[in-house]
Design an enzyme around this catalytic site. Structure first.
Site, PDB file in Angstrom:
ATOM      1  N   ARG A 539       1.048  -1.322   0.146  1.00  0.00           N
ATOM      2  CA  ARG A 539      -0.616   0.613  -0.141  1.00  0.00           C
ATOM      3  C   ARG A 539       0.949   1.003  -0.145  1.00  0.00           C
ATOM      4  O   ARG A 539       1.669   1.371   0.419  1.00  0.00           O
ATOM      5  CB  ARG A 539      -0.862  -0.237   1.486  1.00  0.00           C
ATOM      6  CG  ARG A 539      -2.011  -0.808   1.003  1.00  0.00           C
ATOM      7  CD  ARG A 539      -2.988  -0.822  -0.136  1.00  0.00           C
ATOM      8  NE  ARG A 539      -3.717   0.435   0.088  1.00  0.00           N
ATOM      9  CZ  ARG A 539      -4.970   0.661   0.251  1.00  0.00           C
ATOM     10  NH1 ARG A 539      -5.927  -0.335   0.925  1.00  0.00           N
ATOM     11  NH2 ARG A 539      -5.323   1.931   1.099  1.00  0.00           N
ATOM     12  N   LYS A 544       5.599   3.848   4.456  1.00  0.00           N
ATOM     13  CA  LYS A 544       6.447   2.321   3.552  1.00  0.00           C
ATOM     14  C   LYS A 544       7.648   3.316   2.772  1.00  0.00           C
ATOM     15  O   LYS A 544       8.412   2.759   2.544  1.00  0.00           O
ATOM     16  CB  LYS A 544       5.678   2.350   3.188  1.00  0.00           C
ATOM     17  CG  LYS A 544       4.734   1.660   3.671  1.00  0.00           C
ATOM     18  CD  LYS A 544       3.455   0.822   2.903  1.00  0.00           C
ATOM     19  CE  LYS A 544       2.732  -0.347   4.495  1.00  0.00           C
ATOM     20  NZ  LYS A 544       2.619  -1.409   4.595  1.00  0.00           N
ATOM     21  N   THR A 646       4.095  -8.836   5.943  1.00  0.00           N
ATOM     22  CA  THR A 646       4.709  -9.844   4.854  1.00  0.00           C
ATOM     23  C   THR A 646       4.754  -9.569   4.038  1.00  0.00           C
ATOM     24  O   THR A 646       5.576 -10.937   3.595  1.00  0.00           O
ATOM     25  CB  THR A 646       2.681 -10.174   5.715  1.00  0.00           C
ATOM     26  OG1 THR A 646       1.759  -9.289   4.574  1.00  0.00           O
ATOM     27  CG2 THR A 646       2.755 -10.557   7.131  1.00  0.00           C
ATOM     28  N   LYS A 650       7.164 -12.884   1.921  1.00  0.00           N
ATOM     29  CA  LYS A 650       6.540 -13.749   0.872  1.00  0.00           C
ATOM     30  C   LYS A 650       8.009 -13.012  -0.404  1.00  0.00           C
ATOM     31  O   LYS A 650       8.726 -14.222  -1.268  1.00  0.00           O
ATOM     32  CB  LYS A 650       5.879 -12.539  -0.310  1.00  0.00           C
ATOM     33  CG  LYS A 650       4.822 -12.991   0.616  1.00  0.00           C
ATOM     34  CD  LYS A 650       3.529 -11.961   0.023  1.00  0.00           C
ATOM     35  CE  LYS A 650       2.266 -11.538   0.891  1.00  0.00           C
ATOM     36  NZ  LYS A 650       1.091 -10.701   0.844  1.00  0.00           N
TER      37      LYS A 650
HETATM   38  C1  LIG Z   1       1.079  -9.380   1.438  1.00  0.00           C
HETATM   39  C2  LIG Z   1       0.520  -8.265   0.677  1.00  0.00           C
HETATM   40  C3  LIG Z   1       0.450  -7.181   1.402  1.00  0.00           C
HETATM   41  C4  LIG Z   1       1.216  -6.702   2.893  1.00  0.00           C
HETATM   42  O1  LIG Z   1       2.567  -5.643   1.882  1.00  0.00           O
HETATM   43  P1  LIG Z   1       3.206  -5.535   2.744  1.00  0.00           P
HETATM   44  O2  LIG Z   1       4.498  -4.829   2.361  1.00  0.00           O
HETATM   45  O3  LIG Z   1       3.583  -6.175   3.822  1.00  0.00           O
HETATM   46  O4  LIG Z   1       3.139  -4.381   3.236  1.00  0.00           O
HETATM   47  C5  LIG Z   1      -0.090  -5.733   0.428  1.00  0.00           C
HETATM   48  N1  LIG Z   1      -1.400  -6.114  -0.328  1.00  0.00           N
HETATM   49  C6  LIG Z   1      -1.384  -8.049  -0.793  1.00  0.00           C
HETATM   50  C7  LIG Z   1      -1.998  -7.925  -2.001  1.00  0.00           C
HETATM   51  C8  LIG Z   1      -0.089  -8.596  -0.407  1.00  0.00           C
HETATM   52  O5  LIG Z   1      -0.816  -9.813  -0.426  1.00  0.00           O
END
Ligand SMILES: *Cc1c(COP(=O)(O)O)cnc(C)c1O
Length: 804
Positions: A539, A544, A646, A650
């Site tokens: 986001r 960020k 999160t 990934k």
């Molecule tokens: C994992 C994920 C997020 C979280 O991303 P951050 O970098 O941790 O803020 C937000 N949107 C989607 C679609 C995701 O898959």
């Protein structure tokens, strides 16, 4: 029964039979959306066999169940996930292929279930997958939003929001359950009188009654028989709920409750609507759980032994006074008993330390909309104050921590007081809660606080979305990591293996080509698959610091223009981010990224060395092709601000190197891989705290000291990127006239240096590959299976259900 997925032939027969039965057409005549619907229905029916058995086993064995209350579940697509988890993907794929239908085309027809904004909602979705895959009885409770989070289009370089009609084809996974409908009451007044036993009798006389109808979606785990439920509540008109004169108004009032994921809360109407949503799904969910509990146990005395409720952030915190209300008003418990049951049932997860994101409601709203619930909140507040000042002798903490102050209801305070567990979502975040943001509460309740570092489901984010890497891993370390992701550790033995390093780079190249093809097809931009893919996908938010990334790009652009001997290793800077519709600064940054991209990509001196790409409409399905194609994972938030993240996990699991600050779970990533295998830069959380505390930072000094920074900052307001003087003025003002709240200029040089290091690393492909492999090997800890086991053991006290 249920032979349709035994083998290809049975599958084909059943598939064709259903198409004829449903649509009166042959397979050849059927439309592709009809084929998609039929496949989905077959999978759902197949899952339903275990679904029903699961409900029976859980009731018969009187197993404790957990309910995850969350305003958001960012589920994404479910067809592939469900086919894979059920172990029937290959049969469906081969059967369809023999009928001349590519399964991928059907998979692509599914809309993302985008019932959430970002990380918080995606966490809830990952948790459901882990719960089912670990045989834990844990269900989701949410709202059936008519529209998911808006679709993002880019028009004239700016974000435009388009409604997300995710239900337009219907939702094949859901089953409407009208027999479990309940009424939810709003407004009106409260009558009280003395009963014959001398106890008060309380009756809420509402002015608005809404019927809540559940839609259930089966949640299947990988290789397990337990099937859990995601229950989505839809608001409907109740029988005899009003008189005909205001019928239209009433229908509208009901309809809008479930219309949008996050209604615009910049207006008073929007705020009240959000509060209505919160109470709506809380009251419906809780009343339903109580009913089901009563039908099994005929008492609520043992409620907290059989039910655990996890509150995902403060959005569902009305659960606490609502459970008190039910216990006291409907079941005649006295306060102390009701309070014990409530506290022992509820646990709260905090997701943010940003003060503007800690929910507070004007007392008037709560009192008008939920008069009886408000009375209970007042009593919780009164008793808390007495306890802290009188029993504990800490009146110094009382005013800081109470629920009602400055005319507002402080939801986080209510959550902490009414729960037996309060957890942060990464080690650093929990530390900050205990020592800073919630220090006073930590003094009062030292044992309530605990950490549960977030995780991601390795099934969706590795096994299913990156089969190339998954196959390479299986070939190298065997299949055990699939059921037990901590076994990815076994890869550590091979990280120096030159052949494996090469094979990993080949896999990464394949993923980069898939992403490049998507970018070519949707944006008509050619990108160099031999360049470093540097990705920031999340986001859009000031903390960020996408803007810091852009500033480095602008700096590199200027330096390459100025000095023909200065050239960088070819790099593709990829962004993906939605901005909240009313967040004008974030929207300006999106616009800036597009203007910078136009300039850079069309400059033939520079574009062989760098390209800037913005991928619109970031969501789960985009993430599934984006994360695994990245070489570099940008995790550059101001230290202390990102609770966990999160996305970082990934990327790591798919073999990207973290370029980041010591923030959120980045800290734990570095702990696992070592400083040599991540690129860490910038102020630490305690540096940031000190700078803020001592008030020593001066953005203008930074600006004046560094000519490169000056040039970059000036470019926001001279006509480098846009001839319209209004453009990017806000960005300039936020940085320079609010003393750079998020410390971009303070970290600029360190970031620029870290980017230089990344480039040096990448020139040595073998070392690079080794670092990526170490990241993969150490990523098992960040599987949400580990997170969920910790919640199950330490908070919920639930154990795997034996389905036999
Ligand atoms: C994992 C994920 C997020 C979280 O991303 P951050 O970098 O941790 O803020 C937000 N949107 C989607 C679609 C995701 O898959």
């Amino acid at each position: 029964m249920a032979n349709e997925f035994k083998n290809k032939n049975e599958f084909k027969e059943e598939f064709q039979r259903r198409i004829i039965e449903r649509y009166g057409r042959s397979f050849e005549q059927a439309h592709i959306t009809e084929k998609y619907m039929i496949l989905g229905e077959m999978v759902r029916d197949y899952a339903s066999i275990h679904w029903n058995a699961s409900k029976n086993v859980v009731a018969e064995k009187q197993e404790k169940q957990m309910y995850y209350f969350s305003m958001e579940f960012l589920m994404g697509r479910l067809l592939t996930n469900n086919l894979m988890n059920l172990g029937i993907y290959e049969i469906a794929k081969e059967g369809l292929a023999e009928l001349g239908q590519d399964i991928n085309e059907l998979e692509d027809l599914e809309s993302d279930a985008g019932l959430g904004n970002g990380g918080l909602g995606r966490l809830a979705a990952c948790f459901l997958d882990s719960l089912a895959s670990l045989n834990l009885a844990g269900h989701g409770n949410c709202i059936r939003y008519e529209y998911g989070l808006f679709k993002q289009k880019i028009v004239n370089n700016e974000q435009v929001e388009v409604p997300d009609q995710w239900l337009s084809l219907g939702n094949v996974w859901e089953v409407r359950k009208p027999k479990h409908a309940v009424n939810v009451n709003f407004g009106g007044h409260v009558d009280m009188w003395m009963g014959e036993d001398g106890k008060a009798i309380v009756k809420h006389v509402p002015s608005l009654i809404v019927r809540a109808v559940p839609y259930d979606m089966p949640i299947v785990g990988q290789n397990t028989n337990l099937t859990n439920t995601l229950r989505l509540w839809s608001a409907e008109v109740a029988d005899d709920a009003c008189d005909a004169s205001s019928l239209n108004e009433y229908v509208n009032e009901v309809r809008e409750i479930c219309r949008n994921v996050y209604p615009d809360d910049s207006t008073e109407h929007g705020k009240i609507l959000r509060l209505k949503q919160q109470y709506f799904f809380v009251a419906a969910g809780l009343n339903n759980i109580i009913e089901s509990h009563m039908s099994t146990y005929h008492t609520l005395d043992n409620f907290s032994e059989k039910v655990a409720i996890q509150l995902n952030d403060t959005h569902p915190v009305l659960c606490i006074p609502e459970l008190m209300r039910i216990l006291m008003d409907d079941y005649k418990y006295d306060w102390d008993q009701a309070w014990d049951i409530t506290k022992n049932t509820m646990a709260y997860t905090n997701h943010t330390v940003l003060s503007e994101a800690l929910e507070k409601w004007p007392i008037q709203y709560v009192q008008d909309l939920l008069p009886r619930v408000f009375m209970i909140i007042e009593e919780i507040d009164r008793r808390f104050k007495y306890e802290v000042s009188h029993d504990m002798g800490r009146s110094d903490l009382m005013n800081e921590c109470c629920v009602l102050k400055d005319g507002q209801v402080h939801m986080a305070n209510l959550a902490i007081i009414g729960s037996h567990s309060v957890n942060g979502v990464a080690a650093l975040h929990t530390k900050i809660l205990k020592e800073d943001v919630m220090k006073n509460f930590h003094d009062i309740y030292p044992n309530k606080f605990n950490n549960k570092t977030n995780g991601i489901t390795h099934r969706r984010w590795l096994l299913y979305s990156n089969p190339q890497l998954s196959n390479l891993l299986e070939k190298t370390i065997g299949p055990d990591f699939k059921a037990n992701p901590e076994r990815l550790q076994d890869l550590m033995k091979y990280v120096d293996d030159k052949d494996l390093q090469k094979e990993f780079m080949d896999v990464k190249m394949e993923r980069k080509k898939i992403l490049a093809a998507y970018i070519k097809e949707t944006l008509h931009i050619d990108i160099d698959v031999n360049s470093i893919f540097d990705v920031q996908a999340k986001r859009l938010h000031a903390y960020k610091r996408q803007l810091l990334n852009v500033m480095n790009i602008i700096d590199l652009y200027f330096r390459m223009k100025q000095d023909p001997s200065f050239r960088i290793y070819p790099r593709t800077f990829i962004f993906a981010a939605k901005a909240a519709p009313s967040y004008t600064f974030a929207k300006e940054v999106i616009k800036l990224i597009h203007y910078v991209a136009d300039k850079v990509n069309n400059d033939s001196d520079v574009s062989p060395y760098m390209k800037v790409v913005f991928i619109p409409n970031y969501g789960v399905s985009i993430a599934e092709i984006l994360m695994n194609a990245a070489d570099v994972s940008e995790q550059i938030s101001t230290a202390g601000k990102e609770a966990s993240g999160t996305g970082n996990m990934k990327f790591m699991m798919n073999g990207a190197i973290t370029l980041g600050t010591m923030d959120g779970a980045n800290v734990e990533i570095v702990e696992k891989v070592g400083y040599d295998h991540a690129e860490i830069f910038g102020l630490r959380a305690d540096d940031v705290a000190l700078v803020k505390h001592e008030n020593t930072y001066d953005v203008w000094r930074k600006y004046n000291e560094n000519a490169n920074i000056q040039k970059v900052v000036n470019s926001f307001v001279d006509s480098t990127f846009s001839n319209d003087p209004k453009d990017f003025k806000q960005i300039y003002n936020e940085l320079m006239f609010k003393n750079d709240e998020y410390l971009l200029l303070a970290d600029f040089e360190a970031y620029s240096h870290a980017q230089k290091n990344i480039e040096e690393r990448y020139r040595n492909k073998e070392e690079w590959a080794k670092t990526c492999l170490i990241n993969i090997a150490q990523s098992g800890y960040f599987s949400s299976d580990r997170t969920i086991k910790q919640y199950a053991d330490e908070i919920w006290n639930i154990e795997p259900v034996n389905m036999k």
